[in-house]
Structure formats: C-alpha cells, structure tokens
Motif scaffolding. Sequence first.
Motif, PDB file in Angstrom:
ATOM      1  N   ASP A  90      38.375  44.671  39.413  1.00 30.91           N
ATOM      2  CA  ASP A  90      37.891  43.523  40.179  1.00 30.91           C
ATOM      3  C   ASP A  90      38.986  42.458  40.182  1.00 30.91           C
ATOM      4  N   GLY A  91      39.746  42.406  41.273  1.00 27.30           N
ATOM      5  CA  GLY A  91      40.833  41.442  41.347  1.00 27.30           C
ATOM      6  C   GLY A  91      40.369  40.010  41.413  1.00 27.30           C
ATOM      7  N   ASP A  92      39.095  39.787  41.831  1.00 25.81           N
ATOM      8  CA  ASP A  92      38.591  38.416  41.914  1.00 25.81           C
ATOM      9  C   ASP A  92      38.469  37.779  40.532  1.00 25.81           C
ATOM     10  N   ARG A  93      38.223  38.584  39.517  1.00 22.56           N
ATOM     11  CA  ARG A  93      38.184  38.046  38.155  1.00 22.56           C
ATOM     12  C   ARG A  93      39.572  37.561  37.731  1.00 22.56           C
ATOM     13  N   LEU A  94      40.601  38.241  38.197  1.00 18.51           N
ATOM     14  CA  LEU A  94      41.958  37.793  37.897  1.00 18.51           C
ATOM     15  C   LEU A  94      42.238  36.440  38.556  1.00 18.51           C
ATOM     16  N   LEU A  95      41.788  36.302  39.804  1.00 20.79           N
ATOM     17  CA  LEU A  95      41.989  35.019  40.479  1.00 20.79           C
ATOM     18  C   LEU A  95      41.228  33.912  39.757  1.00 20.79           C
ATOM     19  N   ALA A  96      40.044  34.202  39.285  1.00 21.57           N
ATOM     20  CA  ALA A  96      39.284  33.207  38.535  1.00 21.57           C
ATOM     21  C   ALA A  96      40.002  32.841  37.247  1.00 21.57           C
ATOM     22  N   LEU A  97      40.614  33.843  36.616  1.00 24.19           N
ATOM     23  CA  LEU A  97      41.370  33.579  35.396  1.00 24.19           C
ATOM     24  C   LEU A  97      42.535  32.632  35.665  1.00 24.19           C
ATOM     25  N   ALA A  98      43.177  32.784  36.820  1.00 24.09           N
ATOM     26  CA  ALA A  98      44.303  31.931  37.178  1.00 24.09           C
ATOM     27  C   ALA A  98      43.857  30.607  37.789  1.00 24.09           C
TER      28      ALA A  98
END
Length: 900
Positions: free
Chosen positions: A651-659
Amino acid sequence: MRKLLIGLAVLVAVIVAAAFVGPFFVPADSIKADIAREVAKATGRNLAIDGALKFRILPAPGFSAKGVRLSNAAAGSAPDMLSLKAAAVEVALFPLITGNIQVSRIVLSNPDILLETYSDGTNNWTFAPAANADSGAAGGGNAAATDDVGGSSAPAVRLDNLVVEDGTLVFRTPDSSERVEDINIAFGAGSLKGPFRADGMVSARGISIGVDMAVGELLDDRATPVNLKLSAGGAEVGYSGVLAGAPGAARLSGQVEVRAEDLSALIAAVSDGPAPASLKGKPLEMNGTLAASQEAISIDDLTLRLGEDSATGAVDVTLGDVPAAALVLNLTQLDLDRLLATAPASGGRSSEGGSARGNDSAPKTASGPASGASGLALPTGFSATLETKIDAVVYREGVIRQVLLNAQLNDGSVTISQAAAQFPGGANASVVGFVSTGESAPKFQGQAELSADDFRAFLQWTGVDVASVPQDRLRKMVGSVSIDATPENVTLTDIDVRVDVSRLRGGVAIAVRERLGLGIGLSLDKVNVDAYLPVPAAQAPSAAAATPRSNANPAAGANAAGAKDADSGSTGLAALNTFDAIFQLKVGEVVLRDQRLSGINMDATLQGGSLELRDMSVESLAGANASVTGRVDGLASAPKADVKINLDARDGDRLLALAGIVAPAKLGATKLNGTLQGDMQNLVVDVTLDAMGANMRTAGTLGILAVPPRYDVQLDIKHPDAAKFAARMRGGDGAGGPKLGALAASASARGDLAASDIDVKVGIGPGEIIARGRLTNLVSGSPQGNLAINASHPDMVAFARLLAPDYRPAKSDLGSFALKTDLALTANAMTLANLEGNAGPVGFKGNANVGTDGPRPNVVATLETGEIVVDWFLPAQKGSARAASNGRSGGAPASGASAT
C-alpha cells in the motif's frame, strides 16, 4: 722588677711579631700536602688547593684558600664532589686561649656541590676513611686512644656566621636530576648542639625560595623549639613546633601553615603554563597539626580555604621501604558557578584532518606518530589513597549532591573504587575503574552508570531544550557502559541505555587522531517517534499566501533559492568529510506518523569523504520493504552518487502518509526500482514506478545544484485501461468506468526552471494527444510560452468520458473528436489561435482567448461551426420518446455558420 717587666714586654713583642711575621715563613706547599693527607685519612677522598693558601694569627687566627676541590666517589658522574672558588675561616682569639672554639666567620664563595646516588644503592656523601697502616702494630693502642677521646669532654664549638655565596647544589639519581642554584644563605650555631639559625635565598626550577629557620638547642631531656618559613611565588609555608628525641628518634610536632594571596600566581610560578583564570585573585589558606617521625608524617585537623570555599581533612604518610600516603578531604559546599564566573570564554581550536583507513572491526587512522600520546607516568614504589566527599556542588544553577571519590594508587596504577554523585533530576552517576600507565600513555578501564528518575529535568539542567517534547516523555532513564580508553583510542562496550520504554545496546570505538575515526555498532529495540513529537498547533497562514506574488523576475528568485540551497547542502555534506566511520545500526521497530517501521538496518562505511552503503534497508516500512545500496563520493566538494533504490509496498498510500504527503490519487500496490548515478550537476536518473496499476519510468539527467536547476528527462506511463488510470488520478478506484483502451503516455522536458522545451504524447486507446512547445517561468506558478496541441479520438463520447465518466449523451454515437490549436500562455491570459477540429458531427475553427486576471475566467471566442443539434449532446432523458436518430444524421457543417 723593672728588668722583669722589660723582659716580659720584649717577650710579648717578640711573640706578637712572630704571630704577624711567622705565617709568612710557613711553607704553603707543605701545609697543603699535610691538609690533603689528613683529609684523605678522614674521608678517603683527595683534596686539592689549586690557589693560594694564607694563614694569620693576629688580630684573629684564620686562613683562606682559593681553588679548593674535593674528589668524587669512584662511580661518580663528575671528577669532583665539591669545588670552591674561595674559602675563608676566622676564629676568635681569646675564646681559643681559654679552650673554646668560636668561629667568627666562614665564607664559602661559589661552592659547587654534587650529591649522587647510584644504581647499587650507594652514594657519594658516605665517606670511607683510609686504612691506618699502623693500626696492626699499635695493637689496642688506637682503641685506647679512641676511648680516651670519647671519654674526654670535647671543646665547646660556636659558629657565629657561615656564609654561602652564589652556591650550586645538584642532586642526581640514575633516573633524574635536580638543581638548586643561586644559594645565598647565612648559617649560625651557638654550639654543636645549637641553637641554629639560617636565613637566605635559593633558586630551584626557576623559582626563588626564601628560607628563614631557627632551631633551639638540642638536649636529650627536653624538646627543642623549631621555627621554619619558606616563601616562593607570593606564598609562604610555615612551621612552628618542637623537635624531640634527636638525633636517634627525632620527632616533630607543631602547626603548619600555608598562605598564598593569589593561587593562580602560585600555580603559574611552579608550573610551565598559565593557571586557570577562575583561580585568579583567589587566596589560599591551609592549617594543620603536624606530627612527624622517622616512620610517619601526619597532618590532622587540616583546614583548607580557597576564596570563599573551605574544606577539612587529614593527611597520613607512612615512611618505609614502600612509602604510603592517605588523604581525606571533606567539603560542605563548592560553588563552581562563582569560581567559573570570572573565567573568560575560550574559543575552540580547529584541527586539520588527515587521511584514515578503516576495516570491518574498527576504524584506523593513517600511520605516523600518535598526536595524543602522553608521557604521563604514575609513580611506582609508592602507594596512596584519596577519600573525598563534597556535600553540595553548585553548578549551572543546580546542586550536585553527595560527590564521592575514593581512589588508591599502588605500584604505578590507580584504582577508582568509588566515584559517584547525585545530579538534578534525581540522577545518580557512578564510575569505577582502573588507571594504569603503559610505555607511552595512560589507560583507563572501568564501568560507568547513570540513572535518572526525571530524565527530562536532568537534560534541562545540562542545557538541552526539551520544551517541545510532551511532558509524559523523557521520564525514566537507566544506562551503563564499559570504558577502555587511552589518549589515542576510546572504546565503549556493553552500552545498555533505557529511556522510557526504548532500549539501546551496542558499542562505539573512537580513534582520536588528526582525523577522527569512529566504529559504531548499535541496536535500538523500539521507539515511538510520534510520542516525542510536539503536539501540532493551529496552522497560521503561510507567508507565501500572505505575500502578493510578483512576476517581476521569478527566474532570479529561483536562482537565488537554488544557490542558497546548494550552499547549505554542500556545507552539511562537507561535515561528513571531517571524520571516518563504520556504521552498523539496527532498529527493531519505529512508530512514525501512526505507521510502523520494523527491521531497520544500516551497514555503511564513511571514509575519506566517501560513503559506501552496503545495506541500508527496512524490512517493513509502513507495510513495505525498501533498500538502498551503492556509494556517494566527494562529500566534501562535489558529491557523486552510484546508488540503487528498491521499494516494494502493498500500500503505497501508507508510505505517503508516513512522509506527510497528501496525494490526490491512491497509489495502491507500489514498486519502485531505480538507479542514481553522477554528481549533483549531472545526475543520471533511471527510476521505474509501478503504482495505480500503471508502469511509470523516468529517465534522464538532472542538474540539481545547477543555478538554476536544469533537467533533461523523459517520463513514460503505461496502463492497460486509460479510463481506470484517469479515475485513479481523480481519487476514485476506476471500477465500473468506461472502456477507452490502453494508456501509453510519453513526456519529455529539457531545460531549467527558467525555460523548458516540452514534448508530450498521450495515447488513449485509438486516440492520442500531442503537445509540443516551450514554457518559461515555471517556478513562478504562472508559466508562459507556446504549445502546439493536436488531439484526436475516433469516439468523441468515449473521449469525453475520460474527463466525465457519467456523460451519456442523447445520441450515443456522435462520431470522432479532433482538436488542433496553437496555445499561447501569458501572465494573465491563454490564447488559442488557429483553432480547428470537430466534436462529433460538428466541425469548428477560429480563435479563443481566456482572461485569467479576474476573479473568474473570462472567455472570448470567435468560432465558425457547422449545424449543431444540441439535443444530441445533452444527457439522455430517461423515458424520453425522442429517438436518437431524429434530425440530421450527417456530420458536414453548414458553411457560413458562426458564433461569437
């Protein structure tokens, strides 16, 4: 009677004349030989008188000699033990007549005395009288004679004045040498048993020392008063007491005092360097009760005062084959803030870095002499103990309590059995260890522990700003470490530190050289970063929003910003060229922005300004795994990278949320693979991203640190369903959308933020969109320039549903779509020139202008079109009886129709 008197007068005159004249007839060489012979019998050494030898009887008996030398021992380092430029002795006449010896004056000019000890334990001041050749023949006669002498009373001897002028005394051992110069002292003795006095000056190690001594008469049945005062460097050391039991069992008891008006001046006088500025003007006072014998020396009731601070204690020294000393020192309070208030701030000194090399275990530095080597050597053949307690130390406006230090010196090493203190914040620190000296440098081995019930308060006391950290964090801390340190290397092992619920373990090796070397191996079990971040406050309007945008010269602003960023970036990276390091770091779990990261690993080497990343990875990065490998060279000047990046996220959206990035589209399953090669002026990028069901590849070159930044890149996007991709870009999931065919887009940009050449081609099933041209002022947010646009699709309805998925016109088959125009962008308008094409059955051509300087767009268009059947383009009405084929079915426009 008269004749008798005349005869006596003549006799006296003859005697007086003989006393004056007789010495002139005495053979000096014969007397010199006799004196030398007697000295040799008594000492076993040779005495030489190189200069004149003179005698006189009247008015007072005396003699003088020049160039006197006494030979040294056979093992001596110099031929003479004593040499005198001149010596003169004068004896009072009348006491001599009565059987007493009163030496009125002895003057020793320029005496040079050498005292030595030798490796076999002997010395040069122990004399061995020459063997008496007649002792055997005389039988017991010598013994009888000696007994007679011993049994007879010796004549009284009085020394009025013994003057030493410009003397020198050298004391030499196999390992050291001490020299006392400029000896100018006057001695006196009432008899061989005293009283004695001495007064004068000497110089030792460049320090002038004043001596003033008075000793009473030495009697077997009573104590003798002793007064001694030494002065040097503005300080005085005095003793006042008694001497008893001399000479066989001499004992001293009395008061000793030390006074110094300025301790810093005293330290500067007795040391090679300046004294600490904090001691400037601080008077020193010390008093105690001294008891000394041949077996031990002790000072009890010791009081020490330095400025406004005072201490008490005791000193005990035991003499013997292995001397031992014990010092106890207790202070009620020590105010370091007050002592340091007068100390001037000192600037740090910079050091030039050199090259260094590292291996897999610990960093090494370039070969060569150790810059930190120390010649410090702890004394051997001597033992000592130190016990110190300070109830309170005032420092940084806080109070350090119960400062304890217990240490023992034995056989050239120091054992620190206890070093502890209680710091603000309920912190307790302790150190135990062992200090030894090797061939060149001291070495410390030990353990240190620190615990704090309120770690937050402890950090605040040390000057760390923790105001932004939530109040429930940085509360409990417990840590320990094993230390192995020399001036060249510091090794910290068994590091075990707990802060709140996080635990850090591992070791650190530090090579202290011209270029610092580090070997770091640490592991952190878990940390919740979110819990330590400040609580977000209400967002204030940004400065960018409050400031009107100016289009005067946006490229200049970009240039300035780029230059500033380049400078700051290079400065930060240059700091990595000041040391070498090997990193092996592991983190079990990190919580950041409500996401969990686990299995973090960093295995890297920083050497000579180059960073090698052997393994920089995360097993679970918000549900993804990521890794970076490669190297970056030239960190000090022009960084050059050769790096591979790999990312695989469910889930790449979790990475964006992390950033902290809010994306307009949902990424879904994401994979990223790529390489970065080159320096920041010409960085070759080749990155492939699989996200939103599409494959996206970016390749080209970036001049990140160029002013302004430049680029020559191409982006390729492929997706099996263009409609689904468009829906994902709008934030949807693309389910149930129209069928448009595959997406194949290619876009290239060449230039910089001031001007770029654009070439875009987007294939949507059987249709395509092409845009080519040049844009300027990209960084301003209001680009300008010209683009030639050409778009076409065989199915206009399908093409329209790319932007409006719910579009269902009354006529489902409107035909094809085509658009061709020259788009001109200015600061306040868009102009579409040479506009032509068709929208289904309606053909059009003309021009249009869109004004963007008002509160809403202002569109002015001049178009020529064919016949427009509006009903065909309107959404189909449910239940309508209108047939889709009603009206005209042809697509040819009616000539001459126009709309403005």
